[in-house]
Design a protein around this motif. Structure first.
Motif, PDB file in Angstrom:
ATOM      1  N   ILE A   1      31.729 -13.609  13.667  1.00  0.00           N
ATOM      2  CA  ILE A   1      31.089 -12.389  13.156  1.00  0.00           C
ATOM      3  C   ILE A   1      32.142 -11.388  12.636  1.00  0.00           C
ATOM      4  O   ILE A   1      31.813 -10.221  12.416  1.00  0.00           O
ATOM      5  CB  ILE A   1      30.226 -11.691  14.245  1.00  0.00           C
TER       6      ILE A   1
ATOM      7  N   TYR B   1      41.742 -23.549  -2.234  1.00  0.00           N
ATOM      8  CA  TYR B   1      41.216 -22.239  -1.846  1.00  0.00           C
ATOM      9  C   TYR B   1      41.241 -21.293  -3.046  1.00  0.00           C
ATOM     10  O   TYR B   1      41.847 -21.599  -4.047  1.00  0.00           O
ATOM     11  CB  TYR B   1      42.009 -21.625  -0.697  1.00  0.00           C
TER      12      TYR B   1
ATOM     13  N   ARG C   1      51.834 -18.373   0.804  1.00  0.00           N
ATOM     14  CA  ARG C   1      52.416 -19.558   0.161  1.00  0.00           C
ATOM     15  C   ARG C   1      53.395 -19.115  -0.931  1.00  0.00           C
ATOM     16  O   ARG C   1      54.532 -19.542  -0.967  1.00  0.00           O
ATOM     17  CB  ARG C   1      51.273 -20.392  -0.444  1.00  0.00           C
TER      18      ARG C   1
HETATM   19  P1  NAP Z   1      42.614 -15.652  -0.050  1.00  0.00           P
HETATM   20  O1  NAP Z   1      42.535 -14.393  -0.842  1.00  0.00           O
HETATM   21  O2  NAP Z   1      42.428 -16.960  -0.739  1.00  0.00           O
HETATM   22  O3  NAP Z   1      44.036 -15.630   0.706  1.00  0.00           O
HETATM   23  C1  NAP Z   1      44.545 -16.744   1.361  1.00  0.00           C
HETATM   24  C2  NAP Z   1      45.990 -16.464   1.744  1.00  0.00           C
HETATM   25  O4  NAP Z   1      46.497 -17.581   2.468  1.00  0.00           O
HETATM   26  C3  NAP Z   1      46.900 -16.280   0.515  1.00  0.00           C
HETATM   27  O5  NAP Z   1      47.849 -15.280   0.763  1.00  0.00           O
HETATM   28  C4  NAP Z   1      47.568 -17.646   0.420  1.00  0.00           C
HETATM   29  O6  NAP Z   1      48.856 -17.637  -0.178  1.00  0.00           O
HETATM   30  C5  NAP Z   1      47.712 -18.009   1.872  1.00  0.00           C
HETATM   31  N1  NAP Z   1      47.901 -19.457   2.020  1.00  0.00           N
HETATM   32  C6  NAP Z   1      47.063 -20.446   1.645  1.00  0.00           C
HETATM   33  N2  NAP Z   1      47.606 -21.652   1.924  1.00  0.00           N
HETATM   34  C7  NAP Z   1      48.822 -21.396   2.478  1.00  0.00           C
HETATM   35  C8  NAP Z   1      49.854 -22.220   2.967  1.00  0.00           C
HETATM   36  N3  NAP Z   1      49.764 -23.557   2.942  1.00  0.00           N
HETATM   37  N4  NAP Z   1      50.958 -21.617   3.458  1.00  0.00           N
HETATM   38  C9  NAP Z   1      51.071 -20.269   3.487  1.00  0.00           C
HETATM   39  N5  NAP Z   1      50.114 -19.432   3.034  1.00  0.00           N
HETATM   40  C10 NAP Z   1      49.004 -19.999   2.536  1.00  0.00           C
HETATM   41  O7  NAP Z   1      41.547 -15.643   1.147  1.00  0.00           O
HETATM   42  P2  NAP Z   1      40.870 -14.367   1.849  1.00  0.00           P
HETATM   43  O8  NAP Z   1      39.749 -13.861   1.027  1.00  0.00           O
HETATM   44  O9  NAP Z   1      41.956 -13.427   2.260  1.00  0.00           O
HETATM   45  O10 NAP Z   1      40.243 -15.073   3.137  1.00  0.00           O
HETATM   46  C11 NAP Z   1      41.059 -15.779   4.055  1.00  0.00           C
HETATM   47  C12 NAP Z   1      40.201 -16.618   4.971  1.00  0.00           C
HETATM   48  O11 NAP Z   1      39.520 -15.785   5.904  1.00  0.00           O
HETATM   49  C13 NAP Z   1      39.060 -17.371   4.287  1.00  0.00           C
HETATM   50  O12 NAP Z   1      39.515 -18.554   3.668  1.00  0.00           O
HETATM   51  C14 NAP Z   1      38.154 -17.665   5.445  1.00  0.00           C
HETATM   52  O13 NAP Z   1      38.543 -18.891   6.040  1.00  0.00           O
HETATM   53  C15 NAP Z   1      38.419 -16.519   6.418  1.00  0.00           C
HETATM   54  N6  NAP Z   1      37.281 -15.608   6.580  1.00  0.00           N
HETATM   55  C16 NAP Z   1      36.716 -15.492   7.809  1.00  0.00           C
HETATM   56  C17 NAP Z   1      35.645 -14.634   8.001  1.00  0.00           C
HETATM   57  C18 NAP Z   1      35.043 -14.458   9.360  1.00  0.00           C
HETATM   58  O14 NAP Z   1      34.007 -13.806   9.500  1.00  0.00           O
HETATM   59  N7  NAP Z   1      35.654 -14.978  10.407  1.00  0.00           N
HETATM   60  C19 NAP Z   1      35.154 -13.892   6.925  1.00  0.00           C
HETATM   61  C20 NAP Z   1      35.736 -14.031   5.690  1.00  0.00           C
HETATM   62  C21 NAP Z   1      36.811 -14.893   5.521  1.00  0.00           C
HETATM   63  P3  NAP Z   1      49.047 -17.192  -1.723  1.00  0.00           P
HETATM   64  O15 NAP Z   1      48.829 -15.697  -1.722  1.00  0.00           O
HETATM   65  O16 NAP Z   1      50.440 -17.565  -2.027  1.00  0.00           O
HETATM   66  O17 NAP Z   1      48.008 -17.926  -2.507  1.00  0.00           O
END
Ligand code: NAP
Length: 310
Positions: A274, A310, A165
């Motif tokens: 997972i 988030y 973002r």
């Molecule tokens: P994070 O640190 O909050 O990073 C989210 C990223 O998405 C940031 O770079 C953010 O941009 C970007 N973003 C958010 N809204 C956006 C938009 N509207 N347009 C463009 N970019 C956008 O989250 P994280 O810790 O990396 O985790 C990401 C996601 O992975 C979690 O929310 C969860 O859903 C998923 N996850 C899945 C598992 C699994 O086992 N499958 C495990 C853990 C997490 P900015 O940098 O500009 O804020």
């Protein structure tokens, strides 16, 4: 005495309690950790597993809700939750996601399925996969997990573009943002990884229009959240050959119902959410650090931005 309420089912309590007790033992104050503390005496809430709290109003002296997972979409909109909300960053999530994403990227990059499925006596040595440096990868989401995975893939030689973002600068990655950046990110992506959070703004990020911007035959890998993808558009693009494969770890409905077409589709790999789990031993250190900060009057780490979701 600092009262710390753990919310979660029996299994998560059994998993986390010894690690939390061990991590709290090093704090310079006495801690009482329990699943049963009167709401008005709770100082911190450690929010794990399927948490039963829906009304946070009675927790009048609590300073922080510390989520044990990365995602917060089920709690961030709760209007009774007015104290700070922190999510899990670290706690093994980053390393686990690096391993899962790298494994699935390499599977598709190397065409492993052809050899695993083709053990039929035919010597197929006519296809040499390109080197990683000729396989552009894009990650949607450059947060804690997107950056970690992007840097791991870049170290293997993949040209990695990341979209977020706000504009980022991450060593080894091409970083883009906003609508123009979205087009750029998609147009080169032979392998596309979704690591965005689920928010109103990210719903259906990968819809029919976005899929059409990908190079023909691209692979989609989604460990982010099911709602990031328009499922019907994804299935249509797989059937038409616009996409060659989708590896999906997250779904709109979980567990994925047995009758869901993703299970039987020959170009879809389903994994049951997972990709990366919080590891209790490592997460306990993160929780203890945040509580230490709260008691020392320092800012909490990993706070959720309620307005962004988030
Ligand atoms: P994070 O640190 O909050 O990073 C989210 C990223 O998405 C940031 O770079 C953010 O941009 C970007 N973003 C958010 N809204 C956006 C938009 N509207 N347009 C463009 N970019 C956008 O989250 P994280 O810790 O990396 O985790 C990401 C996601 O992975 C979690 O929310 C969860 O859903 C998923 N996850 C899945 C598992 C699994 O086992 N499958 C495990 C853990 C997490 P900015 O940098 O500009 O804020």
């Amino acid at each position: 005495m600092i009262n710390i309420l753990f919310t979660g089912n029996d299994a998560s309590w059994d998993e986390y309690e010894p690690h939390l007790q061990a991590a709290f033992a090093s704090l310079p104050f006495d801690v009482h950790l329990s699943r049963d503390i009167p709401a008005d005496q709770v100082d911190y809430i450690v929010f794990g597993g399927e948490a039963p709290i829906t009304d946070f109003a009675p927790f009048t002296r609590a300073k922080l809700v510390q989520r044990l997972w990365a995602g917060v979409e089920d709690i961030v909109g709760n209007e009774t939750l007015t104290i700070p909300l922190a999510r899990m960053v670290g706690g093994g999530l980053d390393q686990g996601m690096i391993e899962w994403v790298t494994g699935h990227v390499l599977r598709h990059h190397l065409g492993m399925d052809d050899h695993i499925n083709g053990q039929d006596g035919v010597w197929r040595n006519d296809v040499t996969p390109p080197l990683a440096q000729h396989r552009p990868v894009t990650i949607l989401g450059l947060g804690a997990l997107g950056q970690a995975c992007g840097q791991a893939l870049a170290q293997l030689g993949f040209p990695v573009t990341g979209w977020s973002r706000s504009q980022k600068s991450v060593e080894g990655l091409t970083c883009v943002s906003g609508p123009d950046g979205f087009e750029t990110a998609l147009s080169s992506a032979q392998i596309l990884i979704l690591l965005l959070p689920k928010t109103p703004a990210t719903e259906n990020t990968l819809d029919e229009n976005a899929i059409a911007k990908l190079p023909k035959g691209a692979v989609v890998i989604n460990p982010g959240r099911g709602g990031l993808i328009d499922d019907q558009a994804l299935l249509a693009a797989l059937d038409q050959g616009q996409l060659s494969h989708a590896t999906l770890d997250t779904f709109r409905v979980e567990p994925l119902p047995p009758e869901d077409p993703f299970w039987a589709h020959p170009k879809v790999t389903v994994t049951p959410h997972i990709a990366s789990a919080t590891r209790a031993d490592l997460a306990a250190e993160v929780v203890a650090e945040n509580i230490a900060r709260g008691e020392a009057g320092k800012p909490f780490q990993h706070l959720v931005d309620r307005s962004a979701g988030y």
